[in-house]
Design an enzyme around this catalytic site. Structure first.
Site, PDB file in Angstrom:
ATOM      1  N   LYS A 148       0.915  -1.382  -0.181  1.00  0.00           N
ATOM      2  CA  LYS A 148      -0.022   0.009  -0.049  1.00  0.00           C
ATOM      3  C   LYS A 148       0.926   1.423   0.010  1.00  0.00           C
ATOM      4  CE  LYS A 148      -3.882  -2.521   2.115  1.00  0.00           C
ATOM      5  NZ  LYS A 148      -4.403  -2.934   3.025  1.00  0.00           N
TER       6      LYS A 148
ATOM      7  N   GLN B  57      -5.522  -1.904   9.600  1.00  0.00           N
ATOM      8  CA  GLN B  57      -5.256  -3.175   8.735  1.00  0.00           C
ATOM      9  C   GLN B  57      -5.976  -4.454   9.627  1.00  0.00           C
ATOM     10  OE1 GLN B  57      -3.525  -3.488   5.556  1.00  0.00           O
ATOM     11  NE2 GLN B  57      -4.266  -5.644   5.886  1.00  0.00           N
TER      12      GLN B  57
ATOM     13  N   ASP C  36     -11.632   2.462   3.637  1.00  0.00           N
ATOM     14  CA  ASP C  36     -11.775   0.827   3.453  1.00  0.00           C
ATOM     15  C   ASP C  36     -13.345   0.722   3.207  1.00  0.00           C
ATOM     16  OD1 ASP C  36     -10.013  -0.577   2.837  1.00  0.00           O
ATOM     17  OD2 ASP C  36      -9.317  -0.893   5.264  1.00  0.00           O
TER      18      ASP C  36
END
Ligand code: NDP
Length: 283
Positions: free
Chosen positions: A52, A96, A119
Site C-alpha cells: 500500500k 489493517q 476501506d
C-alpha cells in the site's frame, strides 16, 4: 482457453489516472494523505501495508504508518483513531485487519470518521452501499467491479454466484453486483450442494481462502471466474481459491493469482484516498 483478466495492468492504468488527479489536488494546495494502523506483527499484514505504501508513493499520496504493539488495549487504539479523525492533514484512515482477538474491530471501524473511512467498513458506509448511494466502496469488491468494467463484462441480468460471505469481501461484493443488476446467490460453508449453484452461474466469484477450491467440474463452460483468494502453499507459492490451470480451460475470462484482484484492491484504496481528500476539501 479463457482470456486472462490482467489486474496488474488495470491497476497500473488506474494509478496513472490517480497520479494526475493527485497532481491537480496539489496545485490547489491539497496534499492527499492517509494513515495506516497496524496492530501486532502479522507477516501477511506487513506485506499488505508495504504494498500500500509503495502504491501511495507511486501516485504521490502521503502516508503515515502506526505500528502498535499486539498487547495494546482497546482504549489506546480508539484514542489513536480519534486523534487521526481530528487531524486536518489526514484524509483517510485504514485499520489493517486482522487485529488481535482481544480487540473489538467493530468498535474500531465505527470510530473511524465516516468521511475518512477509505476501506468502506464503517456501518454508515456499509449502509449507503446497500442503499445504492455514493459512498466509499470497500476496496476488493470495488476493484473487481472496475476490472469487469475495463473488460466490458456486464453483470446485468447475469447469474452471479459468490462463494464467501465475509463483511470485507463477500457481503459488499454481493451489494456491488446487485447494484449492477445481477441476480446474486451468495454461498458459504453451510451451503448444501454448492456445485448446483456454481454450475448455473454465468459469473463465479470465490473468496474463501481455500487453495484451488473451485475445480473445473463446478464451472459452467464459458463462465467468468473471479478469484479473490490469497493462499500460500507449503513451497511458499501464492495460489488462489480457484484451480486456475484446469478452470482456465473452460472459463471465458479468469483472474490470475497473483496479478488479479490483489493489485486492484490496492489501486482502489488509492482511489478512495483521493476521493476523501477531494470531499473533505469541498465541504
Ligand atoms: P473469511 O475467512 O472472513 O471468510 C471466508 C468465507 O468463506 C466465509 O463466509 C465462509 O463461510 C466461507 N467458506 C469457508 N469455507 C467454505 C467452503 N468450504 N464452502 C463454502 N464457503 C466456505 O475470509 P475473507 O473474506 O477475509 O477472505 C477470503 C479470501 O480472500 C482469503 O484467501 C483472503 O486472503 C483473500 N482476500 C484477498 C483480498 C485481495 O485483495 N485479493 C482482500 C481480502 C481477502 P461461513 O461464513 O459460513 O464461515
Amino acid at each position: 482457453m479463457a482470456k486472462i483478466i490482467d489486474g496488474k495492468e488495470v491497476a497500473k492504468k488506474t494509478r496513472e489516472k490517480l497520479k494526475k488527479q493527485c497532481e491537480e489536488l496539489k496545485k490547489q494546495g491539497i496534499e492527499p494523505k492517509f494513515a495506516v494502523i497496524l496492530v501486532g506483527d502479522n507477516p501477511a499484514s506487513k506485506v499488505y501495508v508495504k504494498n500500500k505504501s509503495k502504491a501511495a508513493q507511486e501516485v504521490g499520496i502521503l502516508f503515515e504508518e502506526y505500528t502498535l504493539d499486539a498487547n495494546i488495549e482497546q482504549k489506546e487504539l480508539i484514542q489513536l483513531i480519534q486523534e487521526l479523525n481530528h487531524r486536518k492533514d489526514i484524509h483517510g484512515i485504514l485499520l489493517q485487519s486482522p487485529i488481535p482477538n482481544h480487540l473489538d474491530i467493530n468498535e474500531a471501524f465505527r470510530t473511524i470518521a465516516v468521511e475518512k473511512d477509505i476501506d468502506g467498513f464503517h456501518p454508515t458506509n456499509v449502509g449507503k452501499l446497500a442503499l445504492g448511494q455514493d459512498t466509499f466502496v470497500s476496496c476488493t469488491p470495488y476493484g473487481i467491479m472496475k476490472m469487469l468494467e475495463e473488460y466490458q463484462i456486464s453483470l446485468e441480468g447475469k447469474n452471479v454466484v459468490i462463494i464467501g460471505r465475509s463483511n470485507i469481501v463477500g457481503k459488499p461484493l454481493c451489494q456491488c453486483c446487485l447494484n449492477k443488476n445481477a441476480t446474486v446467490t451468495i454461498c458459504h460453508s453451510k451451503t448444501k450442494e454448492l456445485v448446483n449453484h456454481t454450475k448455473k452461474a454465468d459469473v463465479i466469484m470465490v473468496a474463501i481462502g481455500k487453495p484451488k477450491f473451485l475445480t473445473k467440474d463446478m464451472v459452467k463452460e464459458g463462465a467468468v471466474v473471479i478469484d479473490v483468494g490469497i493462499n500460500r502453499t507449503e513451497e511458499g507459492k501464492l495460489v488462489g481459491d480457484v484451480d486456475f490451470e484446469e478452470v482456465e480451460k473452460i472459463a471465458s475470462y479468469i483472474t490470475p493469482v497473483p496479478g488479479g484482484v490483489g493489485p486492484m484492491t490496492i489501486a482502489m484504496l488509492m482511489n478512495n484516498v483521493i476521493k476523501a481528500a477531494k470531499q473533505i476539501n469541498h465541504k
